[in-house]
Every structure is written in structure tokens, then in C-alpha cells.
Design a protein around this motif. Structure first.
Motif, PDB file in Angstrom:
ATOM      1  N   PRO A  56      40.982  34.006  39.449  1.00 53.09           N
ATOM      2  CA  PRO A  56      42.242  33.086  39.765  1.00 53.09           C
ATOM      3  C   PRO A  56      43.041  32.761  38.350  1.00 53.09           C
ATOM      4  N   PHE A  57      42.125  32.354  37.442  1.00 54.59           N
ATOM      5  CA  PHE A  57      42.685  31.927  36.300  1.00 54.59           C
ATOM      6  C   PHE A  57      43.363  32.737  35.364  1.00 54.59           C
ATOM      7  N   LEU A  58      42.918  34.126  35.384  1.00 52.67           N
ATOM      8  CA  LEU A  58      43.561  35.345  34.634  1.00 52.67           C
ATOM      9  C   LEU A  58      44.667  35.698  35.226  1.00 52.67           C
ATOM     10  N   HIS A  59      44.721  35.555  36.665  1.00 55.97           N
ATOM     11  CA  HIS A  59      45.912  35.765  37.273  1.00 55.97           C
ATOM     12  C   HIS A  59      47.051  34.940  37.267  1.00 55.97           C
ATOM     13  N   PHE A  74      44.852  40.167  34.857  1.00 58.77           N
ATOM     14  CA  PHE A  74      43.536  40.847  35.263  1.00 58.77           C
ATOM     15  C   PHE A  74      43.677  42.173  35.755  1.00 58.77           C
ATOM     16  N   ALA A  75      43.377  43.074  34.879  1.00 56.85           N
ATOM     17  CA  ALA A  75      43.659  44.499  34.815  1.00 56.85           C
ATOM     18  C   ALA A  75      42.629  45.250  35.492  1.00 56.85           C
ATOM     19  N   ALA A  76      41.416  44.839  35.344  1.00 55.04           N
ATOM     20  CA  ALA A  76      40.354  45.970  36.093  1.00 55.04           C
ATOM     21  C   ALA A  76      39.127  45.158  36.341  1.00 55.04           C
ATOM     22  N   ALA A 134      38.752  43.102  45.497  1.00 51.15           N
ATOM     23  CA  ALA A 134      39.704  42.663  44.406  1.00 51.15           C
ATOM     24  C   ALA A 134      40.964  43.094  44.740  1.00 51.15           C
ATOM     25  N   GLN A 135      41.112  44.370  45.190  1.00 45.52           N
ATOM     26  CA  GLN A 135      42.669  44.821  45.414  1.00 45.52           C
ATOM     27  C   GLN A 135      43.095  44.246  46.498  1.00 45.52           C
ATOM     28  N   GLN A 136      42.439  43.697  47.685  1.00 49.40           N
ATOM     29  CA  GLN A 136      42.989  43.031  48.794  1.00 49.40           C
ATOM     30  C   GLN A 136      43.822  41.750  48.226  1.00 49.40           C
ATOM     31  N   ARG A 137      43.478  41.146  47.202  1.00 47.05           N
ATOM     32  CA  ARG A 137      44.025  39.907  46.654  1.00 47.05           C
ATOM     33  C   ARG A 137      44.944  40.111  45.541  1.00 47.05           C
ATOM     34  N   PRO A 158      46.595  43.506  44.150  1.00 43.79           N
ATOM     35  CA  PRO A 158      46.867  45.008  44.231  1.00 43.79           C
ATOM     36  C   PRO A 158      46.838  45.763  43.140  1.00 43.79           C
ATOM     37  N   ASN A 159      47.280  45.111  42.217  1.00 47.00           N
ATOM     38  CA  ASN A 159      47.447  45.622  40.836  1.00 47.00           C
ATOM     39  C   ASN A 159      46.185  46.249  39.967  1.00 47.00           C
ATOM     40  N   VAL A 160      45.075  45.700  40.390  1.00 43.30           N
ATOM     41  CA  VAL A 160      43.892  45.706  39.622  1.00 43.30           C
ATOM     42  C   VAL A 160      43.327  47.291  39.709  1.00 43.30           C
ATOM     43  N   GLN A 161      42.775  47.803  38.456  1.00 44.69           N
ATOM     44  CA  GLN A 161      42.154  48.833  38.626  1.00 44.69           C
ATOM     45  C   GLN A 161      40.723  48.778  38.946  1.00 44.69           C
TER      46      GLN A 161
END
Length: 348
Positions: A22-25, A32-34, A43-46, A48-51
Motif C-alpha cells: 500500500p505504501f509503495l502504491h 510497486f513493480a514486481a 497481488a494482481q487483483q489489487r 493489476p500492473n504488477v509483474q
């Protein structure tokens, strides 16, 4: 903020979901890249762009990532921090830093050798209750402080299903898990103790890890007791400070973890705000007059830690929690286990 620091999380369990993502976001200085998730892809549910990667090794091979958060089980910290540093990444590692002080020293030396930032996520420095305690101490309103007691109690008879928490692995148990918070606060406030005495026990049925401890940190005139008990149904004050002029009593009142667990982001209104009924009680004497009043605290905010990380990486500011601070905590934990085992005071 012009520079954005692409960051990867080594896991997306409770720590990743609540204390980091949440803080990185919401912080514009980070992406929050990966994340490493072997199967669930929560993680992708919240985000979507995270690898999503299936292993830490795979994520460390991503050359676009500058910062890695090692938030895996305690006994893996040394291995993963070392691998991240060797891959040329800056690193934040969850507390406790390492299982042994020697491991911590090895990692600190490696980070220094490679010119990389290594920081330990001692987030409880940014709780509102700790912040008001620190403010009261620095004000001198209590006079010479002679006795301090810091508690982190729970009522939790059942054992955790998480083996890395209570499975008897290295670095597990209440002292490593919760004691690292209390000891970091005590050492930050008062410095390293010259000596200590400890009583560390298992009190729950079928537990194989410590779930009770009392450690007395012995300074010149001051005694600081840090205590944890997993079978406390009615909580005591989290902080009790007594000086020559007065006392300050404070509950454990920071609400950030509860807010995060409800799914709130740290840019929400009234983030980390303390309810008035949780204000700390100051009872002292000023200019010959007795003063008894409740003191409001400032809001807690773990984002201050991440702001410190950004400043350290981009502006060469001081590391908010350097590894040397966290090594002191592990040294005290090791000495406390020795004291409890041998039934004697240990001189540091």
C-alpha cells in the motif's frame, strides 16, 4: 518527485499486503513493480500492473528493479538479502534483520562494499504511541527517568498455522517477532544497555517457541523492562515511564495496522489518528505546581519510513534505519537468550 524507484516484494503474505504494497502504491516516488507469488496471484487483483515472478531468483534477474523488499520468513533473511545485494539491488529487509548478529554484520559489510542501501523495516518507530513517548522523554518534563516498562502483549492461546512463525525454526518466537520492536524502541531512546537480565519461557500448551519474555535492560540509574505475554486478556499500558519529577502512562494505540488490514490506503483521511480516549496521562510537577493532564499524540505514519528511503536513495540523506541499528537489536536478543539459559546477568 521526478525519479520513480521500481521496487519488488519477495512475498505477498500479510507483511507484503499490509505493510509494504500500500505504501509503495500511493507514494509517487516508488512503483510497486514486481512480486514473488508462487501460485495465488493475489497481488494482481489489487495491483493489476504488477509483474508476478515465481521465485526470488527470477525477480532478482529483472534489471529494471532498483529496490527489493525482503519480507520472507526470518531464517531466510540472510540468504535473500545477500542475493539481492549481489544482484546490485538496494534492499529493505523486514525485522528481525537476521537470526544472528554475525549474519547482520556480514550483510552490512557487503552493502557498504557495493555502495548499496541496506535498511531494516523497524516500522514501530513511526507509531503514534511511541512518538509521543519519545516527545515526553525529550521534553525533560519527567526529570531524570529511573524506570521504564514497555509491553507488547496479546491474548492468543491457539498456535499459528504458519510454521515460519511458530514452527521452532531459527529466528521464530515472541522475542524475535515482537521483542525486536520493543528492543529497537528502547535502544533508540536510551542507547545500548551495559548489561541485561532475561526470563524467556513457553507458556502455551503445545507451543515449541517462546511466547513470554521479560528483559531488564540495566543502565546506570535507569532500568528498562521490555515484556511480552501471549496470555494477557486485559492489556496493561504499553508504556510506563517514571522519573524524579513525574510519570507518563500510555496505551498501545496506533491504528495503522488495523486500517491497513481493512484495506485502506495510507493516503486516506485521518490516517494514523489517535482516539482521544487513548491519550497518554502525564502526572508531573512544573514550577512547583502539580500537573495532571492527557496529552494528544501526533498521527502515526509508516510512510515516513518510505519517505526516508526515497531521500536516502535520491538525495543521499541518512538511512532511516541503518543495519548497525538492527544489529544492536539482534545482539541484545542473543544476550537475552543466554541470560535466560544461564540464569544470570549478561554484560554487553
Amino acid at each position: 518527485m521526478s525519479k520513480v524507484i521500481k521496487t519488488g516484494l519477495c512475498s505477498y503474505g500479510m507483511s507484503g499486503q499490509v505493510f509494504h504494497a500500500p505504501f509503495l502504491h500511493v507514494n509517487p516516488g516508488f512503483a510497486f513493480a514486481a512480486v514473488v507469488e508462487r501460485s495465488k496471484h493475489l497481488a494482481q487483483q489489487r495491483y493489476p500492473n504488477v509483474q508476478v515472478y515465481t521465485s526470488v531468483e527470477e525477480m532478482l534477474a529483472d534489471t529494471s528493479l532498483e529496490l527489493i523488499v525482503v519480507n520472507t520468513p526470518n531464517y531466510t533473511h540472510f540468504e535473500y538479502v545477500k542475493a539481492a545485494l549481489e544482484a546490485g539491488k538496494h534492499v529493505i529487509v523486514e525485522k528481525p534483520f537476521t537470526v544472528t548478529a554475525q549474519e547482520g554484520e556480514t550483510l552490512a559489510a557487503l552493502a557498504a562494499e557495493k555502495g548499496l542501501l541496506l535498511s531494516v523495516y523497524h516500522n514501530r518507530r513511526y507509531d503514534n504511541d511511541y512518538k509521543i513517548v519519545k516527545q515526553v522523554l525529550q521534553s525533560g518534563v519527567l526529570g531524570d527517568v529511573l524506570e521504564v516498562e514497555i509491553h507488547y502483549d496479546r491474548f492468543k492461546e491457539e498456535l499459528s498455522y504458519k510454521k515460519h512463525k511458530e514452527g521452532g525454526l531459527p529466528g521464530t518466537g515472541a522475542l524475535y517477532d515482537l521483542g525486536s520492536h520493543l528492543l529497537d524502541q528502547a535502544i533508540t531512546l536510551f542507547g545500548m544497555p551495559p548489561a541485561l537480565w532475561a526470563d524467556i519461557r513457553i507458556i502455551r500448551k503445545d507451543s515449541v517457541v517462546d511466547d513470554y519474555f521479560e528483559i531488564v535492560l540495566c543502565y546506570d540509574q535507569l532500568r528498562v523492562r521490555v515484556k511480552c505475554n501471549y496470555l494477557v486478556r486485559e492489556p496493561l499500558p504499553a508504556y510506563q515511564l517514571h522519573g524524579r519529577k513525574g510519570s507518563f502512562i500510555k496505551s498501545k494505540s496506533d491504528i495503522q495496522e488495523a486500517q491497513l488490514q481493512r484495506g485502506l490506503f495510507p493516503d486516506s483521511p485521518d490516517w494514523g489518528a489517535e482516539a482521544p480516549h487513548e491519550w497518554g496521562l502525564l502526572h508531573t510537577e512544573t514550577d512547583g505546581k502539580t500537573v495532571k493532564q492527557y496529552l494528544p499524540g501526533t498521527n502515526g505514519n509508516y510512510m515516513d519510513y518510505y519517505q526516508g528511503i526515497y531521500a536516502a536513495l535520491v538525495n543521499k540523506a541518512a538511512n532511516p534505519v541503518p543495519p548497525e541499528d538492527a544489529i544492536k537489536v539482534i545482539r541484545v536478543i542473543e544476550a537475552a537468550f543466554q541470560s535466560s539459559r544461564e540464569g544470570k546477568v549478561i554484560h554487553l
